[in-house]
Every structure is written in C-alpha cells, then in structure tokens.
Scaffold this motif. Sequence first.
Motif: not given
Length: 530
Positions: A169-170, A185-188, A247-248
């Motif tokens: 994941f981005t 929201s967000g990878r973390d 980035s894919g």
Amino acid sequence: MDSSLLLEYFDENINYIDTAYYNPIVGKDALLKHWLLHTNSSPLSTFSSDNYQIAIDDIVSTPNKVYVMYHLESADGETVKDSTHITFYYVSDDKIQRVFDVAEPDSPKPGDSGLNLLKTVSSLIGDENIAMTSDTGIESTASVGKKSAIESYFEAWTKGDMKAAISSFTADCQIRDLQYDDAFSGRDEFEKHLLRVKDCLPSSFAFVVDDLAVTKSKAGVLWHVENNGDPLSFTRGCSFYTFDEKSGLINSGFEIPEKAPPKMGYLNTLKSKFEAEPIRFIPATIWVAYMYILFISDGILPGANALSLEQRTWEEVRDLSLNFFLVSPALNLPFSPVVHPMLEGVFNLLLAWAAMFAGFLSDERKDKPNLLPFGPMLVGMQFLTSGFLLPYLFTRSVETNSQVYKEDIDGEIQTLVAEWKPLGSLLAFVGTSSILWGLFARPEFGDFNERYASFGDLLSIDRVGSSFIVDLVIFAAFQSWFVDDDLKRRGIEQNDQSILRNVAKYVPFFGLATYLTVRPPLPPSESIDR
C-alpha cells in the motif's frame, strides 16, 4: 424493464449468489423467479422507475471477469445510505455464468463484531459448495511472472506477514472496510487494523482468493476464509482496489465481507411490500392475534388452548374430519361418528369456503411468484383455515398484468381447478347443504331452538368450535382481497363490472360462489394474437 428480457445475457446453468439470501440461485427459471419475487427490494433484482436505480461507481474488467462497484440512488438522485455493493461476474461464450454480490452492512456498522464472531465459530466448518472457486485460474493483465500488489498483499496475508502485506500500500492510502464507519487513512493506520484483525483470528484461519481480475489501474478480488484448509460458512467477500500509477501500489480500496446470519433478503422483500401497501398490516396483525388466541391464550376464547393437547379437542377434530363434506353421515356409513349437527354444518361450510379460494389459483404463475406459494397455502387452509389464508394475503405479490392466459397458470391440475366453471356451484351446494344440515339433520338434537341452545352451550366450552366462528368472520372480511386482481388479469378495468365485483367482494360465501360461476374466463393464448 421486463425482467425476462435480461435472461438472454445469462447462461442456462447460471450460478447466481446474492449474499442477502442463504442459497444460490441456479438456472434461468430460478433466476427469473428471484427477480420477480424480490422486485424493489434486492439490487440484483429489478426496480420500478419510481423506486431505486443503480449508480455504478467503478468497474474493473478482464476478458472473462468483471467486478462492478455500485450504490443505489432514489428516483430523485439522492444516494441511499449503506447501499454500496460489489458484484463479480464470470463471462464465457458471451454469457454470464456466475454472479456473486455482497452488500455493505447497515449502520451502525458491526466493526470488530464480525471478527469476534469468526473467532467464536472457528470450529464450524462450512460447506465447500459455498466457495466460488475458479476453474479457470487467476486472470490478470499484468506481466507474466510479475505479481501485482494485490497478489502480493493476499499472499502475505496467508503467510501472516503483516509487514509484507502493508508494504503493498502507498503511504497515503485510503481503505474502506465497510464493516467499519470510517476509512483507514494512511498506511500506518491500516497496518494497525491489519494487526488487530490478525490478533482476533486463530492461526488456522486463512484468506483465500477465489477469483481475481487485475488491470494496470485497478483490481477486483473475490475471496473467502478457511479454517485448516476448509471453507467457513458465510465468510466470503469482495474487494475493489485502485493502484498508484507510478509505484503500482494500492492507494485505495473497498472491502465488503459477507453478512453473517440472519440473512435479511426475504425480510427486506416483505418489508418493501408493507411499505408499498401499509394495508397489509391489517391481515398481519389479525394473524398474530389469531395464532396467539387460538394456540396460546387462556380465557379469550372458550376451552383449553390448542397446545394443552386436550384429548377431547383431538377427538372432536377427528370426528369432524371423518364427516368431511357430510359424505359419511349422509350415506350412514358405520364409522361415521355423531357430532352436533350445527358444529358439523359450520365446519363443512368453512371448508367449502376455503376450497372456493382455489378459483384464484391464477394468482400464482411463473411471471407472478409469491413469497408463500398459493398451492400449498390453499391445502393448508383445509387444516388451519385462517392460519394459512392471512399470511398468504399479507405476503402475496401484487398483480401487474392486465391480461393473463390459461396457459400462464403453473400446472395442468391448477389450471383445470382454477378455471373450472362448476367449482362455485358445487361448493355453493356443499355450503347450502351444510347450513341445512345444521338446521334440520339429526332430529335427536331437537328443533331449532333446542339445537341452537345446545350449540351455544357447546361453544361456551369448546376452543375448536368457537375458532370456526372466528374463521367465518375472517373469511367474510377478506374474500374481497382476491377479487380486484382476479378481474384485472381478465382484462376488466377497475370501474367495470361493478355489480359482479361488489357481489363477489361483499356478499359472504354465496357472492364468491356466484362470481366464480359467472366471471369471464381466462382466454387461451392461441385465441389472441399476442
């Protein structure tokens, strides 16, 4: 749109899974029945123009597989709350062969309760037939030998490697697991969610990909959960993801797991019927009261409740059944028991009235299925009268056809009975005979005053007999519910044939018998240029 026209897009052996229901729909006939039965209540059925419409949010398509994410909108364009769905289609030879649809849970969202349920029922292994495994393998437009971020993500999940899974994941990804109210929201934040999911599930659990369609920009995934290699019931789901172009990696996603039981499909259909016609609450309320008073209550009707299994009650039911339609006592058969003639008269009048509803068997057809099929309900009326009539009335489908043909009725016997002209006259004779029997038969019960008084004494202690009187009142009140739709399917407008219509609706028993005798017949299809 005519539901039957949609069938041309489907294979004859279509396997159609709407996860709002327990069982898959197999075959085109079953599919058409499903659409007609659940119109306006299931997104995978059809909607009338003044109801909902489907708004497509996104599609991912490869040569044989299509994933569609959509939501519902009202007729004025407003988004319907909690209506997001993801549907998987498998297409071969230009026909849809498999469908799987999963819906967003209603608010308030279940959150971690689904995970906790999975952990609790980990010992319950599901039927392998519910898993939609792909015979054609995973299909992707990605380069051969190079895994997509989706494949890497699910592979890491299976291994329990959350660090590897989250690396797909981005950093600024937005993931909606629709079991929860808000997006991660967000990878973390999403990593914390994945770790919590892992902690909730036994190590024997694994997420297994059944089908996958991947393009350069997005992907759709069909999956289920297994315990030690065996599929778990009600753990399927669909996910829809988009990729970052550079980035894919996955930068957004929607995940919808299958709702655990109870499945609400049929209840939603019933709810939609009550919302469209609130008058259905009348027979529904009376049915609840009827079943409670007859079987459970004490003191409302005379005698012991039906669940007390009083011997006298069952003997009375047996004796009345032996004298069905007065054949045995009229022929003076040796096994015919002696029963109060007025009770016999009421009982057989009631059964003749229940049998008269067979004249409306055209209310059940291939193009007009009902939640409770009319044939079995009609048979049930011979045993529990209003206990079967009332639920049929508040669950039946509305008649939409202004012209029905004899061939449209399901079954040769049903067609013969439904349109048999002597039916009304024959049952009117049985009803009249029952009344005369009650008044004059069995002279040992005395003249009218004596037998009426003894009949009143009997009813004062008899639950069965007093319930028959209640049934007669209910039948008189609701026989009219069949008439308007029956005339409609015979091509008669609402304001036409008003005398026949009113006689049938408001003259108890004999009005209905007259109607069945003189109403216009359903024409055979070959007699009209369709």
